[in-house]
Enzyme design. Structure first.
Site, PDB file in Angstrom:
ATOM      1  N   ARG A   1      20.949  16.928  -4.489  1.00 29.10           N
ATOM      2  CA  ARG A   1      21.136  15.574  -4.539  1.00 29.10           C
ATOM      3  C   ARG A   1      21.361  14.435  -6.360  1.00 29.10           C
ATOM      4  NH1 ARG A   1      18.884  14.173  -0.084  1.00 29.10           N
ATOM      5  NH2 ARG A   1      17.684  15.792   1.493  1.00 29.10           N
TER       6      ARG A   1
ATOM      7  N   ARG B   1       3.427 -11.638   4.314  1.00 31.81           N
ATOM      8  CA  ARG B   1       4.979 -11.422   4.173  1.00 31.81           C
ATOM      9  C   ARG B   1       5.953 -10.852   5.309  1.00 31.81           C
ATOM     10  NH1 ARG B   1       7.101  -8.844  -1.794  1.00 31.81           N
ATOM     11  NH2 ARG B   1       9.166  -9.719  -0.731  1.00 31.81           N
TER      12      ARG B   1
ATOM     13  N   PRO C   1       1.045  -0.907   0.108  1.00 29.35           N
ATOM     14  CA  PRO C   1       0.108   0.017   0.065  1.00 29.35           C
ATOM     15  C   PRO C   1       0.872   1.444   0.096  1.00 29.35           C
ATOM     16  CG  PRO C   1       0.222  -1.048   2.564  1.00 29.35           C
ATOM     17  CD  PRO C   1       1.180  -1.287   1.469  1.00 29.35           C
ATOM     18  N   GLU C   2      -0.101   2.214  -0.791  1.00 25.94           N
ATOM     19  CA  GLU C   2       1.209   3.389  -0.908  1.00 25.94           C
ATOM     20  C   GLU C   2       0.190   4.456  -0.584  1.00 25.94           C
ATOM     21  OE1 GLU C   2       2.739   4.485  -4.535  1.00 25.94           O
ATOM     22  OE2 GLU C   2       3.944   2.094  -5.115  1.00 25.94           O
TER      23      GLU C   2
ATOM     24  N   HIS D   1      -2.177 -16.141   7.738  1.00 24.06           N
ATOM     25  CA  HIS D   1      -1.355 -14.933   7.933  1.00 24.06           C
ATOM     26  C   HIS D   1      -1.673 -13.430   8.980  1.00 24.06           C
ATOM     27  CE1 HIS D   1       1.758 -17.334   6.133  1.00 24.06           C
ATOM     28  NE2 HIS D   1       1.239 -16.851   4.989  1.00 24.06           N
TER      29      HIS D   1
END
Length: 283
Positions: free
Chosen positions: A164, A126, A2-3, A107
DNA sequence: CATTTCACCTGGTGGC
DNA sequence: TGCCACCAGGTGAAAT
């Protein structure tokens, strides 16, 4: 998985379903990996508290908690938080609100039994996700280190990248600069701005940075409207998929024609992450 | 300090 | 069908 848009969708969905409920029982079924705070302490601290509100900060879901023994606040009012339960979903984490007798998915690491008879469940195959408890009496409230992409202005945005030399794609993914941008929306925002992912962040022109910030805000807002991107198994708090994956211009479209110019989308690796771009539209 | 690489986990997919 | 290599939405520690 998820973002920002997916976490926003989940946090909002969880908030609507659990606000004002009391945490009556806590089961932690795993004792390794996902617990930034020891499982036993979290279980002890969470039990009896009222969920005042749930919201997103960067990619983190923050649950504001009242004091144990406090009166349930009801669905509208939210009192002053005494503690926070912070959930990071990692790559495959899911936060679900379901009936207590819903089949237990593999899970499932945490289950919170709520007043009113529903359960809040944390599932994460995971185990890259993290669960943390914070007592606001002894610690500050959670704050993401990076800036919020939806509210930062052009000047602050440009300042993040000044001097940068790393690729702009890698800079977008750095959570201490911007909080909430991940692989999908980094690629999609660079496409919208017409910028190659490998360009040095500090070498972008002022005009390019403005296009990038605008493109990023637009793609994040569009994704939130469609409930996020369900690339493989992402689902929101009630198990519904998002639809923004249908709108992707480059992410995981290697070899397919660019929606704008028809040229084949290319895949490279930048900062160790799969990166997708249009060689014609992005310079 | 800035930047790059890798380890942490499990599961799905596609080639042979 | 089986085996294997490769891929995956994230992060933080270690190496450079």
């Amino acid at each position: 998985m998820p973002e920002l848009p997916e976490v926003e969708t989940i946090a909002h969905g969880v908030d609507r379903r659990v606000r004002g409920r009391r945490i009556e029982q806590v089961w932690f079924t795993s004792h390794r990996q996902p617990f930034k705070t020891p499982a036993a302490k979290q279980a002890r601290e969470l039990e009896g508290r009222v969920l005042l509100a749930v919201h997103r900060t960067g990619k983190h879901i923050v649950c504001e908690l009242g004091r144990a023994g406090e009166e349930a606040a009801g669905r509208k009012r939210s009192g002053t938080a005494a503690a926070q339960w912070i959930v990071h979903l990692g790559m495959t984490g899911r936060l679900l609100v379901c009936a207590p007798d819903a089949p237990l998915e593999p899970h499932t690491h945490a289950r919170l039994g709520l007043s009113g008879g529903r359960e809040l469940r944390f599932v994460d195959p995971r185990r890259f996700g993290r669960l943390e408890f914070r007592d606001l009496g002894s610690a500050a409230g959670f704050a993401a280190p990076g800036a919020e992409p939806l509210t930062i202005d052009d000047g602050e945005f440009a300042a993040l990248f000044r001097g940068r030399r790393l690729p702009i794609k890698a800079a977008l993914l750095n959570q201490t600069l911007l909080a909430g941008v991940g692989n999908i929306y980094a690629d999609e925002s660079l496409f919208r701005a017409g910028i190659r992912p490998r360009r040095a962040a500090g070498r972008l022109t002022r005009a390019e940075l403005e296009r990038l910030r605008t493109g990023l805000v637009e793609v994040l807002q569009a994704a939130i409207r469609l409930g996020g991107s369900s690339v493989s198994d992402y689902v929101d708090a009630e198990g519904a998929r998002g639809f923004f994956q249908l709108e992707h211009c480059v992410y995981r479209r290697t070899g397919q024609p660019c929606r704008s110019c028809g040229m084949a989308i290319r895949r490279i690796v930048v900062g160790g992450r799969g990166t997708h771009y249009c060689p014609q539209c992005q310079r």
